[in-house]
Design an enzyme around this catalytic site. Structure first.
Site, PDB file in Angstrom:
ATOM      1  N   ALA A  12      12.472  -6.349  10.131  1.00 62.09           N
ATOM      2  CA  ALA A  12      13.850  -5.836  10.152  1.00 62.09           C
ATOM      3  C   ALA A  12      14.871  -6.773   9.524  1.00 62.09           C
ATOM      4  O   ALA A  12      15.997  -6.357   9.242  1.00 62.09           O
ATOM      5  CB  ALA A  12      14.257  -5.536  11.600  1.00 62.09           C
ATOM      6  N   ILE A  16      14.744  -4.897   2.681  1.00 61.89           N
ATOM      7  CA  ILE A  16      14.714  -3.477   3.052  1.00 61.89           C
ATOM      8  C   ILE A  16      15.111  -3.324   4.521  1.00 61.89           C
ATOM      9  O   ILE A  16      15.899  -2.442   4.880  1.00 61.89           O
ATOM     10  CB  ILE A  16      13.304  -2.879   2.839  1.00 61.89           C
ATOM     11  CG1 ILE A  16      12.919  -2.917   1.366  1.00 61.89           C
ATOM     12  CG2 ILE A  16      13.235  -1.450   3.387  1.00 61.89           C
ATOM     13  CD1 ILE A  16      11.449  -2.642   1.100  1.00 61.89           C
ATOM     14  N   GLY A  17      14.545  -4.176   5.369  1.00 62.88           N
ATOM     15  CA  GLY A  17      14.701  -4.036   6.814  1.00 62.88           C
ATOM     16  C   GLY A  17      16.153  -3.951   7.267  1.00 62.88           C
ATOM     17  O   GLY A  17      16.496  -3.115   8.110  1.00 62.88           O
ATOM     18  N   ALA A 121       5.324  -1.401   3.458  1.00 61.91           N
ATOM     19  CA  ALA A 121       4.747  -2.609   2.848  1.00 61.91           C
ATOM     20  C   ALA A 121       3.697  -2.253   1.798  1.00 61.91           C
ATOM     21  O   ALA A 121       2.810  -1.430   2.040  1.00 61.91           O
ATOM     22  CB  ALA A 121       4.131  -3.477   3.937  1.00 61.91           C
ATOM     23  N   ASP A 153       9.656   7.312  -4.664  1.00 69.32           N
ATOM     24  CA  ASP A 153       9.217   7.920  -5.930  1.00 69.32           C
ATOM     25  C   ASP A 153       9.856   9.303  -6.112  1.00 69.32           C
ATOM     26  O   ASP A 153      10.234   9.676  -7.222  1.00 69.32           O
ATOM     27  CB  ASP A 153       7.686   8.035  -5.961  1.00 69.32           C
ATOM     28  CG  ASP A 153       7.022   6.665  -5.836  1.00 69.32           C
ATOM     29  OD1 ASP A 153       7.522   5.716  -6.461  1.00 69.32           O
ATOM     30  OD2 ASP A 153       6.021   6.557  -5.111  1.00 69.32           O
ATOM     31  N   HIS A 180       1.018   5.245  -4.730  1.00 70.43           N
ATOM     32  CA  HIS A 180       2.299   4.560  -4.944  1.00 70.43           C
ATOM     33  C   HIS A 180       2.092   3.283  -5.755  1.00 70.43           C
ATOM     34  O   HIS A 180       2.361   2.187  -5.286  1.00 70.43           O
ATOM     35  CB  HIS A 180       2.979   4.264  -3.605  1.00 70.43           C
ATOM     36  CG  HIS A 180       4.249   3.493  -3.757  1.00 70.43           C
ATOM     37  ND1 HIS A 180       5.373   4.030  -4.339  1.00 70.43           N
ATOM     38  CD2 HIS A 180       4.568   2.210  -3.459  1.00 70.43           C
ATOM     39  CE1 HIS A 180       6.328   3.119  -4.378  1.00 70.43           C
ATOM     40  NE2 HIS A 180       5.865   1.992  -3.855  1.00 70.43           N
TER      41      HIS A 180
END
Ligand SMILES: NC(=O)c1ccc[n+]([C@@H]2O[C@H](COP(=O)([O-])OP(=O)(O)OC[C@H]3O[C@@H](n4cnc5c(N)ncnc54)[C@H](O)[C@@H]3O)[C@@H](O)[C@H]2O)c1
Length: 318
Positions: A12, A16-17, A121, A153, A180
């Site tokens: 977190a 990103i978190g 991840a 995506d 991905h």
């Protein structure tokens, strides 16, 4: 569970978190937000907890606090792990991130085996098989509840198509199937709503840009990481769709990389109808163009190798 989702973010404090946690804290769907990382969570949680929304925020630091972070969770989102630097592929992250994902998902299997698990991840093509194998080891595997988050995506495909056709991106929907990473990312422009047409050379360029969009950001950030803000948006979009479906909303569809019988690849992303218990129905690939069929065929070898690498990793663990 109506509007009372208990969501945990593992990793977190990261690029990103943090914005992902902000978007979750901002949502009326979430009543409890538990934030775990190996660094900085007390600060991130204190900061977010002052926002005037209902979700109660708490930070958890280090492995001994992980069980309490997970207990009672409905949804766990995992952006923990190292991101790419220029010149790296997603597979170059395997050695570090495989261990992180295996450790964190083992804790999920023990402390919230019923929760929906959303893995951000990378390499997602391997971290989903890793998660599945870890859950199997603990005897709590449910393929309908483990998702590789590929939403970025779709978000990118929608944005790029809208740019080229001067449309509102919010009204564009391009399913993206496969995996991905690089050429395993297969945008189905033939299924785009609204219907759009491109000459073949423009289509090839567009698809190449969608497949390499992550690398576009890695290069632009020049060593400072990969997509974080757009990924936080995409991760939040996926979690909100999932929670909406868990709350009983009907007709919620998202693509994600999941256990699959739609091709001869054991994991594959396709549009999924979501429901109270996770995947309600895999909607499959549907009708695609011969060009798209060729892309699917060409992605198989790489996908299968990445899946096997993830499965072998867990089998080789003590
Ligand atoms: N699925 C996608 O579309 C997509 C898109 C972008 C990035 N990613 C991936 O997301 C991951 C995170 O990216 P980022 O930019 O946020 O990285 P980051 O380095 O900014 O943040 C990662 C966070 O994970 C934490 N962490 C590391 N090991 C941990 C552990 N064992 N337990 C808990 N937390 C731990 C770190 O302390 C850090 O706060 C990367 O693997 C990246 O490749 C996926």
């Amino acid at each position: 569970m109506d509007n009372n989702a208990k969501v945990a973010v593992l990793g977190a404090s990261g690029g990103i978190g943090q914005p992902l946690s902000l978007l979750l804290k901002n949502s009326p769907l979430v009543s409890r937000l538990t934030l775990y990382d190996i660094a900085h969570t007390p600060g991130v949680a204190a900061d977010l907890s002052h926002i005037e929304t209902r979700a109660v925020v708490k930070g958890y630091l280090g492995p001994e606090q992980l069980p309490d972070c997970l207990k009672g969770c409905d949804v766990v989102v995992i952006p923990a792990g190292v991101p790419r630097k220029p010149g790296m592929t997603r597979d170059d992250l395997f050695n570090t991130n495989a261990t992180i994902v295996a450790t964190l998902t083992a804790a999920c299997a023990q402390h919230c085996p019923e929760a929906m698990i959303c893995i951000i991840a990378n390499p997602v093509n391997s971290t989903i098989p890793i998660t599945a194998e870890v859950f199997k080891k603990h005897g709590v595997y449910n393929p309908n509840k483990i998702f590789g988050v590929t939403t970025l995506d779709i978000v990118r495909a929608n944005t790029f198509v809208a740019e080229l056709k001067s449309l509102d991106p919010a009204r564009v929907n391009v399913p993206v199937i496969g995996g991905h990473a690089g050429k395993t990312i297969i945008p189905l422009i033939s299924q785009c709503t609204p219907k759009v047409d491109f000459p073949q050379d423009q289509l090839t360029t567009l698809i190449g840009r969608i497949q390499e969009a992550g690398t576009e950001v890695v290069k632009a950030k020049a060593g400072a990481g990969s997509a974080t803000l757009s990924m936080a948006y995409a991760g939040a979009r996926f979690v909100f769709s999932l929670v909406d479906a868990m709350n009983g909303k009907e007709g919620v569809v998202e693509c994600a990389f999941v256990k699959s019988q739609e091709t001869d690849c054991s994991y594959f992303s396709t549009p999924l109808l979501l429901g109270k218990k996770g995947i309600e129905k895999n909607l499959g690939i549907g009708k695609i163009s011969s060009f798209e069929e060729k892309m699917v065929a060409e992605a198989m070898a790489e996908l299968k190798a990445s899946i096997k690498k993830g499965e072998d990793f867990v089998k080789s663990m003590k």
